[in-house]
Every structure is written in C-alpha cells, then in structure tokens.
Motif scaffolding. Structure first.
Motif, PDB file in Angstrom:
ATOM      1  N   GLN A  99       1.907  -8.577   2.065  1.00  0.00           N
ATOM      2  CA  GLN A  99       1.223  -9.473   2.660  1.00  0.00           C
ATOM      3  C   GLN A  99       0.095  -8.694   3.199  1.00  0.00           C
ATOM      4  O   GLN A  99      -1.097  -9.432   3.266  1.00  0.00           O
ATOM      5  N   VAL A 100       0.348  -7.396   3.735  1.00  0.00           N
ATOM      6  CA  VAL A 100      -0.874  -6.646   4.205  1.00  0.00           C
ATOM      7  C   VAL A 100      -1.949  -6.418   3.085  1.00  0.00           C
ATOM      8  O   VAL A 100      -3.134  -6.564   3.366  1.00  0.00           O
TER       9      VAL A 100
ATOM     10  N   MET B  98       0.848  -1.248  -0.060  1.00  0.00           N
ATOM     11  CA  MET B  98       0.227  -0.009  -0.078  1.00  0.00           C
ATOM     12  C   MET B  98       0.774   1.272  -0.004  1.00  0.00           C
ATOM     13  O   MET B  98       1.817   1.498   1.019  1.00  0.00           O
TER      14      MET B  98
ATOM     15  N   ILE C  11      -2.229  -7.923  -0.066  1.00  0.00           N
ATOM     16  CA  ILE C  11      -3.239  -9.169  -0.561  1.00  0.00           C
ATOM     17  C   ILE C  11      -4.296  -9.552   0.370  1.00  0.00           C
ATOM     18  O   ILE C  11      -5.419  -9.725  -0.015  1.00  0.00           O
ATOM     19  N   ALA C  12      -4.182  -9.446   1.866  1.00  0.00           N
ATOM     20  CA  ALA C  12      -4.944  -9.695   3.044  1.00  0.00           C
ATOM     21  C   ALA C  12      -6.048  -9.172   2.577  1.00  0.00           C
ATOM     22  O   ALA C  12      -7.321  -9.319   2.453  1.00  0.00           O
ATOM     23  N   LEU C  13      -5.949  -7.757   2.373  1.00  0.00           N
ATOM     24  CA  LEU C  13      -7.235  -6.663   2.409  1.00  0.00           C
ATOM     25  C   LEU C  13      -7.884  -6.750   1.134  1.00  0.00           C
ATOM     26  O   LEU C  13      -9.265  -6.613   1.166  1.00  0.00           O
TER      27      LEU C  13
ATOM     28  N   THR D 206       6.420  -7.943   4.283  1.00  0.00           N
ATOM     29  CA  THR D 206       5.033  -7.650   5.125  1.00  0.00           C
ATOM     30  C   THR D 206       4.093  -6.792   4.375  1.00  0.00           C
ATOM     31  O   THR D 206       2.919  -6.797   4.533  1.00  0.00           O
TER      32      THR D 206
END
Lengths: 411, 411
Positions: free
Chosen positions: A75-76, A43, A78-80, A72
């Motif tokens: 990773q944040v 982001m 893709i999760a969101l 990380t």
C-alpha cells in the motif's frame, strides 16, 4: 493501442529515487493510446521488516493479522508510485488489491486468486489514468485482506493481465530474460527470445527460478504472454507463451539447468514385498517432504532385497533422516546412506518428445567429460542426471556446449 | 456488561513493548461480560515519517494518494495490537476504518465521518472478540481510503462509541484528565472528575487542548460520555458529558486557561462609517485568518475616527500584517501597531450564566496582582482577558487561587 500490465518487484521500488525512475520509465515507454496497469511489490526489505516487527509481539501470529500487517507494504509503494506518476504530469491512481477487485480464498498468507472483478481498473483506465495496483494482496468475499504468499506480486500481475485481456504482462526483474543455462556458470549461455509456459515451469522445477511457477501457471491458464525483462535496460527479454511465433525452432533443448539443493538418500537392503515403497514414501509425504528422483534396484534377488535411492531438498534432510531411520528399523533394512555431495543437472525442451537421441547426447557429453551419472530421471520434456556436486558446473558446461554450439543464434 | 470503546494514541503504541502493555491493560480491565472496542493511532512518529517519505517524491502530493499512504500507519498498529491480544490468549480481530464501516465524505486528508455501519464490529463483538479498529481513517462510498485530519483517532473512537451506543468512550492520553489549569503553570491545579462537552470545547478554544474539539463535538452530538484518562496509571480521569451527575457543583468555574499563541493588532484612526469593520475583517476572513477578540473604541469623536483592536494566532501574523497594511492604506488609517508580547487568560464555566460576579472576581484577582488588562471579551460560558505575555503565569495563578481555594476538593 495496447493494454499492458507491468510488474516491478521490491528492489525496483526500494527508494523514492527508484520509484521515480520506475515512473519515468512507465511514462517513457507508454504509447499515446496505450492503457497501462503497473503492479508493484513492497519497497525493498519492507515485508521482512514487518515480519520482524510482528515477531517481537508473537513469533507465530495468526494469518489474518499478519496479512493485515503485510498488506501495508504494498500500500505504501502504490501510493508513492502514483504520486511519482502524477508529479511527472501523468494522471494516475493507486488501488489496493481489494480495490482492484482481486478476490481470493480466505487462506491467509497463501491465498489463491479465485476471481478478479476488473470494473474499477477498467473505469480508471478509461479515464486515461495509469493504474497502480498493489501486488501480493487481495480481499476475501467478507472483505478481509489476504496475501498470496511467495511470488505473489508476479501472480497478481499475470492474473490481472488475464482478467483485463491485456496484450502482454511485463515482469521487470534483475535478470534480462531466461537463459539457456545460468550465465554465472556457462559463459556462453544464450538469452531465449521465447519459451513456452511448460518449458519455463519445468526449468523452474529443475532449478532455474526466473519467475515463481505459480505466476507462470497463471499465465498458461489465462493465455497471457509474459515478458520477462530487465529493470535496468531497455532491451527486450524473454517472452513466455503457449507456442513459438518463429517458424523453425533451431533448438530442441531450451535450457540446461542445475540444482545443488539436493541430497541423495539410499536405503539399502529393503525387503522386496508389496507395500514397502509405500511405507517409505508415505511417511515422508506425511511430513510434507517432497521426494524427487526415485530409483529402486535389486540388491540381491536370492534374498529378495532391494535398494531404494531417492533425492530430497537439502533443508528437509534432518527430518527425513529421522523418519527413514524409524521406517528402516521397522522394515529391518541393511543400512541407510546419505550423500550430500550431489547435484542435479537437467535438459529441458518441449521438442524432445519427437526428437530421439536427446538422452544419449546428454549422457555422451557427461561421459566425455568423465562425469559419472548416479541417478537418472525423465519427464516428458526433461531429462535429469544426478552427478557429484563438485562436478556440476563441468556437467552443465559440457551438456550446454553439446546442445548450443557457440556460433549459432537462439530461436 | 458494558460496551466500552478505548482509544490509545500514537505514543501509547510506539513500540512492540508498549503495544503489549496496552493489550495487557485492555484484558486486565475487561469485565467477563464486557464488549470492548479498541481504537488505535499509528505507532509513534509513523505518520510524520510517511509524510517525509512522500515529500521525497512530491512536496504537494494529491490527497487521495496521501491518504492511501497514511492509512498504512494505523493498519500496522491494529494488526500488531490484535496479535498482542491473541498472544495473551484473548480472541481479537483488527479492522481497518473501511472494514469497521467508518463512512466518510470524499474530502481527502480532512474527511468527515458521515455514517457508521457497525454491523461487522457488532458481529465480531458478538463472537466474544476484542475488536481493534484503525483510528483516523475511513472509506468513501466508492471505496476510496480517506483520513480524518488532526485528532482523527479521537473522532473515530467517539463516533464509533456513538454508533455502537457504547456506555463510555475512554481516551487514553499522556495526561490523567482535565485540570482546572495547566498543572505546569499552577501547582495546585485540580483534576476535574466531570466537565461538560460545552465547557471542554470552550476550554480547548481558549488554549487548553486536552482533546481535539472535533471529537468533543462528536461526543456531544452522539451523547457519549468521554473518559479522558492516563495511559500510565489506573486511576480515573475526567469524564466529559452533557451534565453533571453530582448533585451540587462546588465550582462554577471549571478551569482557568491561557493561550500565548496570540498577537494583538491595533488599527488606529479608522474612519467611523458603516462597512469599515466589514472591510477589515472580511479581508482577513478571505485569507482564512481567524480573528479572536475584537474591541472597537472611539479615538476621537470629533474627527469621527475609531481604533480597532483584535487578536489573531501568531502563525497568521505575516499574512495578516500584509493584508491590514493594504486595507489600512485604502481606508487612510493613522497607523497599525502590532503587539506580540500578549497572552490570553480565560475562565470557563457553564454555571457562570446564573452566577453574577464572576467577571469582577476575575478582574479583581488581576488587579490585586498588579496585572493590566488590555482587552476583554466574553462568551456565554467564558471570560477572557488579554494581558502581557510575561505576566500570564502570574495571571493564571492569581485567578486560579481566587476560584479554587486550596483546601477544597473538586466536584
């Protein structure tokens, strides 16, 4: 029933609202039978923020731990994004680079993708899920997290598209395609519908960086069409592929690029004997300084001395100046002159090989505009001229007007 | 040549400066032959911040994606701590839960550790590295990231210590050990040098949560001594283990705990027939409401009606009230009385089984302080009394003074 890989960069997923907008777009554009993989970057400024955080501990932290930290960021996102897709009612799953089978070399912070094991991605697609994959990262054979370096998310997307035999890899970005010249410089610059990998790479090398060259090379290697398009509009952008689909190409020249990030160094009065050029350029190469245009001319045949003129990127100047001063002293040269008020203007087109007269058209355009050419260099699919930096915009416009008359359409 | 697992919580690694301080401490305390594993939580409020971020996309995001998101918190802190250790000149490596071989069930957000494959950790230790492991997270057999739920980092540390057959698992926290009572309530509360797993679990159940019970249970299961000690001082804290190492235990009672998070519900005039208690408590159990103390007393033997009094945790009150109202109506009870001004005071000690008179000493202390006992309940190693909440501090002090005369030392 297409298989499409879509890549959204950091600015497209900078906030939860933007992530939701990406999710909406992905679902809206998806045909009922389409299989979709979405590759995302971290982001907004997350990666820079993480680098700052690490620098508070250690300015030169080791690559492995830095990759552990930087990974990380994606990773944040893709999760969101997977959450957003699910919230909108579409099954989705997020996968880290490692989970998506992106196998890399162990060179931390600049790892190369050496293999892709697409089983997990294919299995999730077969279950009807949109698969969200972390760009920029992979995993080594021993299970360590790596990052791919600059432009890494584009590379992930294109490589994954290749491994999945995707129909197309769509790169969403803040420009809506590849233009015949920088639209900020040339008012009538045209968006290209198509361009070849090779032309795109040459344009990038010569200053028009729409996509990181590594990803374009990867596309060429895997033969995946890359569609560069805008995050903000729905209209089609530019497709980068091996050849053209339209039967007749109207424009031999695909683009006029310019690059102001250059400096000219002239080494005057260099002894004319074997090994001298090697001495100059090997010293620069040892310091990892890329030399671009090189011209050697005879200064005085009687005295057996030459002048060597070359260009480098501006940030390398301080280091290069020191190296050349030392080498110059050793060789007993007459002088060293640095000229910073220069820029490079180039024309690129795969078709120019079979089309004589491109160079003379270009030189003519510059002459008519009263612009002096300081250095010329050519490659198979490009011609570059060094001009004064304060005339570079005039140069680009003059050349562009000659090769792209205003009334014509592209492709 | 000890193998030690150390765990630092989120507040100990909240800033780069604090991470550096943890690194300094770990290196300072390390013997030349010691093998050290450090388990860390996410920095400060990171986990809460990530949950907030997710809630902007979806208030009820799926567990798998939530775990993907939350796991980044610890990944950041392990990377930074490994950098800090390296910066101070000690070889170190960070490992995610998955890389450290923490295998869990697939129950996202509340996964259980089902196996630990310590090969990678042991290999890194054998190379002389300090191994930094992400707490709170693991990986499923299919490679998905999970989190362990509340207190997860403590559980990771203790389970890892068990798998590595560590000599001790040190839990660094903001208190310097386990006290005979809450030091904020009892001025002369004593720090225990040792306490058993069972006593610690009972104290936690009865209100003194120094460590999450899951981690203590794990310690008991693996027979790993757990050393609870302060992040801020170097002095030893309390060791939780199976039995005592000192020959004589001076104190049968290990602690006086209190819990104000309780509510008393009295169901008056319940018909005295089989299955009635089942009806009341199964309705609560179905709603996942834990019932703690239960007393049934005869209200009127002639009319065959009883009173049932029980306690629950405060947050469950609204739901419990509705359930009991409905069940009460069905059973035709005389009335339902809720009392919120109550608190529970307890004494805990594994030795009380063989020591008669503990209960009477406790009741005597309360009587002498003029404190009325509303409900009494006992377990094998504890006795609890429900008292008025506004007298609970007096109750704890009165009982503590009786069991821990000021002049004596602990253990």
């Amino acid at each position: 029933m297409a298989l499409i890989v879509k890549k959204f960069g950091g600015s497209s997923v900078a906030t939860p609202e933007k992530i939701m907008a990406v999710a909406e777009r992905v679902i809206r554009e998806k045909g009922p039978e389409d299989r979709i993989v979405v590759v995302v970057s971290a982001m907004g400024d997350t990666t820079d923020d993480l680098i700052d955080l690490a620098s508070k501990i250690d300015e030169c932290a080791a690559g492995r731990e830095m990759d552990m930290l930087l990974a990380t960021g994606e990773q944040v996102s893709i999760a969101l994004l997977a959450m957003a897709l699910q919230k909108l009612g579409h099954p989705a799953v997020s996968l880290t680079g490692g989970q998506a089978g992106i196998m890399t070399s162990p060179h931390h912070r600049k790892a190369k993708i050496i293999d892709i094991k697409p089983e997990r991605v294919l299995a999730e697609l077969a279950q009807g899920k949109i698969v969200v994959v972390a760009g920029f990262q992979g995993i080594t054979a021993s299970g360590d997290i790596t990052t791919l370096g600059r432009g890494g998310s584009d590379t992930t997307a294109v490589a994954l598209a290749g491994a999945l035999k995707a129909d197309v890899c769509e790169i969403f970005t803040d420009v809506d395609g590849v233009y015949s010249a920088d639209p900020r410089v040339v008012a009538h610059a045209r968006r290209m519908r198509e361009i070849t990998y090779r032309e795109m790479l040459e344009m990038a090398r010569l200053g028009a960086v729409v996509m990181q060259p590594r990803a374009v090379e990867m596309g060429s290697h895997c033969q995946v069409p890359i569609h560069v398009r805008s995050t903000f509009t729905n209209k089609p952008g530019t497709i980068i592929r091996e050849g053209y689909t339209v039967e007749e190409r109207e424009f031999i020249i695909r683009g006029v690029t310019h690059d102001t990030n250059v400096v000219k160094i002239a080494v005057l009065g260099v002894p004319d004997r074997p090994g001298v050029a090697y001495k100059v350029f090997s010293a620069l190469a040892k310091a990892n300084i890329d030399v671009d245009m090189i011209v050697q001319s005879i200064r005085n045949a009687d005295k057996n001395i030459n002048d060597i003129v070359f260009t480098i990127a501006k940030p390398d100047l301080p280091q290069a100046r020191a190296i050349i001063a030392e080498v110059g002293k050793e060789l007993g040269v007459l002088g060293i002159v640095v000229e910073e008020n220069v820029a490079k203007v180039s024309v690129v087109g795969a078709g120019m090989l079979g089309s004589p007269g491109i160079a003379s058209t270009m030189f003519g355009a510059l002459a008519d505009a009263g612009i002096n050419i300081e250095v010329i260099s050519t490659s198979e699919i490009s011609i570059s001229c060094l001009v004064r930096a304060d005339r570079v915009k005039d140069a680009v416009n003059a050349i562009h007007a000659r090769f792209f008359p205003e009334e014509q359409e592209t492709n």
